[in-house]
Scaffold this active site. Sequence first.
Site, mmCIF file in Angstrom:
data_model
loop_
_atom_site.group_PDB
_atom_site.id
_atom_site.type_symbol
_atom_site.label_atom_id
_atom_site.label_comp_id
_atom_site.label_asym_id
_atom_site.label_seq_id
_atom_site.Cartn_x
_atom_site.Cartn_y
_atom_site.Cartn_z
ATOM 1 N N ASN A 7 0.877 -1.177 0.000
ATOM 2 C CA ASN A 7 0.000 0.000 0.000
ATOM 3 C C ASN A 7 0.910 1.220 0.000
ATOM 4 O O ASN A 7 1.408 1.644 1.046
ATOM 5 C CB ASN A 7 -0.884 -0.049 1.255
ATOM 6 C CG ASN A 7 -1.822 1.139 1.355
ATOM 7 O OD1 ASN A 7 -1.762 2.076 0.547
ATOM 8 N ND2 ASN A 7 -2.681 1.116 2.349
ATOM 9 N N ARG A 90 -2.616 -2.126 -3.247
ATOM 10 C CA ARG A 90 -3.795 -1.307 -2.997
ATOM 11 C C ARG A 90 -3.725 -0.126 -3.957
ATOM 12 O O ARG A 90 -2.731 0.603 -3.998
ATOM 13 C CB ARG A 90 -3.802 -0.792 -1.564
ATOM 14 C CG ARG A 90 -5.000 0.083 -1.329
ATOM 15 C CD ARG A 90 -5.029 0.693 0.031
ATOM 16 N NE ARG A 90 -6.227 1.523 0.113
ATOM 17 C CZ ARG A 90 -6.275 2.653 0.805
ATOM 18 N NH1 ARG A 90 -5.225 3.081 1.452
ATOM 19 N NH2 ARG A 90 -7.385 3.351 0.828
ATOM 20 N N HIS A 179 -12.745 3.117 0.217
ATOM 21 C CA HIS A 179 -12.778 2.049 1.237
ATOM 22 C C HIS A 179 -13.511 0.813 0.708
ATOM 23 O O HIS A 179 -14.077 0.033 1.481
ATOM 24 C CB HIS A 179 -13.521 2.480 2.522
ATOM 25 C CG HIS A 179 -12.887 3.596 3.285
ATOM 26 N ND1 HIS A 179 -13.625 4.631 3.809
ATOM 27 C CD2 HIS A 179 -11.600 3.846 3.611
ATOM 28 C CE1 HIS A 179 -12.822 5.460 4.441
ATOM 29 N NE2 HIS A 179 -11.572 5.013 4.325
ATOM 30 N N GLU A 383 -8.767 -5.474 5.116
ATOM 31 C CA GLU A 383 -8.548 -5.045 3.731
ATOM 32 C C GLU A 383 -7.385 -5.801 3.094
ATOM 33 O O GLU A 383 -7.403 -6.112 1.908
ATOM 34 C CB GLU A 383 -8.303 -3.537 3.694
ATOM 35 C CG GLU A 383 -9.534 -2.762 4.147
ATOM 36 C CD GLU A 383 -9.288 -1.277 4.328
ATOM 37 O OE1 GLU A 383 -9.400 -0.544 3.358
ATOM 38 O OE2 GLU A 383 -8.970 -0.866 5.462
#
Length: 399
Positions: A7, A90, A179, A383
Site C-alpha cells: 500500500n 492497494r 474504502h 482489507e
Amino acid sequence: MLVFILNAGSSSLKYQLMNPIIKKVFASGLCERIGIDGVLKHEYNDGKKLTLEVSMPTHKEAIEAVLSTLTTGEGKVIDSINDIDAIGHRAVHGGEEFSGSVLVTDRVIETMKRLIPLAPLHNPANILGMEICQELMPGKPNVAVFDTAFHQTMPDYAYMYALPYDQYTKHGIRKYGFHGTSHYFVSNEARQMLDKKYNTRIVVCHLGNGSSVSAVLDGKCIDTSMGLTPVQGLMMGTRSGDVGAGALQYMMTQEKISIDDALNIMNKESGILGISGKSSDLREVLEGMQNGDDRCRLAVEMVAYNIKKYVGGYVAALDGIDALCFTGGIGENSALIREIVCSGLDGMGLNLDPTKNNKRRHDARDIATNSSTSRIFVIPTNEEYVIANDTFKVVSEIR
Ligand code: AMP
C-alpha cells in the site's frame, strides 16, 4: 501461495506478507519518512518487532529495504524473494475503468496515469509501487485492487451529482466512493452471519481516521457516502465531510485564500481535529469530553449525529435493513459512538443490547438484542486479506 501486499502512499508505505489460502500473515510493517530520512517498522513471527533506520530517498530504496528485511537478518521470514508468488497493490482510484481487481499490465498503468487528476496524491504513489515491484521482482505477477471498484455497481441516480450533465461526460465528475475493499469484506461477512440469503439489506459504517458508510443490497453497493474524492460524506479525523459549496466560497473570500488552500483546510485541518481543536484521534477527544472540554463534546456528538443521518438515509435507500455493521478503529472499538448512532432506531428494527455493546471483544459479533428484528454487527475489517485473496484469484485465472 505467498502474496506481498503493498500500500504505497506519497511519503510512506505499508506492507504485509500473507498466505490468503490459510489466512496467515508472516510479516507486516510500515516505511515512514520516505524522501526525508527513512524508518522501517517491521513486525514478524506473530508479534516480534523491529525498527530500522534506513536511508530512503525514494520509494525504491524503501521497497528494497522491505524485501531485504523479509529475506535477511533478524526479521527474516522467507529465504528469498523467489518465495513470493505475487504482489497485490492497494490502488486508490480506478475511476469507471475498473470494477474489479486486475493484473497489472502496461495498459493498466497507462489507464491509472490517465486517472491521476482524480486522485493526484494517491495514484502516482500506487503506480510507482507497481513499477518498482516490476523492476525488483521481474516476472512476478502484480495485481491492482482498487478502493473504488466495489462501488461501481451504484445506480446512476445515486452516483450522479446534479451538475450540468456534460460535467460528467467531459470530465467524469460523479461519486466514486472509497474504502471499497473494507465495505466488500464487511458486507460479505455480514451476509454469511445473517440467516437470510436473498434480499440482504446491509449498511456498513467504516469508521476510522477516514470514514464512510455504504448501502449494500444482495452483495452489491447501491450507495456510499464518499464522492469524487474522499473529502465528501461523514465528518472524519481531519476531513470535514459534507460542506456546502457556498460555505467554502465564503471561507475563501473572508480568509483571502485559494481553492487549494481551502481544500487543504477541508482535508487536513477539519473534522474531529478542527472542531475539538485538540486531536484528530477520537480516543483523545473522548478523553477531553470526559474531562469537561465542550468542544470535544461537540466533536463527538457531531461524529455520531452524522453517521446516524447516513444510516437512516441508507435504510430508506434499501427499503429496510437486515444488518447494520460497524468496522474500523472507531466502529470496532467505540461502544459510545455505536450507542449514540443506534439510539432511537428501534422503529427501524435496530435494537442495541447495551451489555453486548459494552463487552470488549475483538471478533465479529452481534450486539443487537435477541428480539431486535434487524441485526447489529461489529465486524473487524481485513482489507489486506481482500487484496491478497483477489491477487490469488486473478493470478489463478491466468495460470
Ligand atoms: P483506523 O483509521 O481504522 O485505524 O481508526 C483510527 C481511529 O480509531 C482513531 O480516531 C482512534 O482514536 C479510533 N479508536 C481506536 N481505538 C479506539 C477506542 N478504543 N475508542 C475510541 N476510538 C478508538
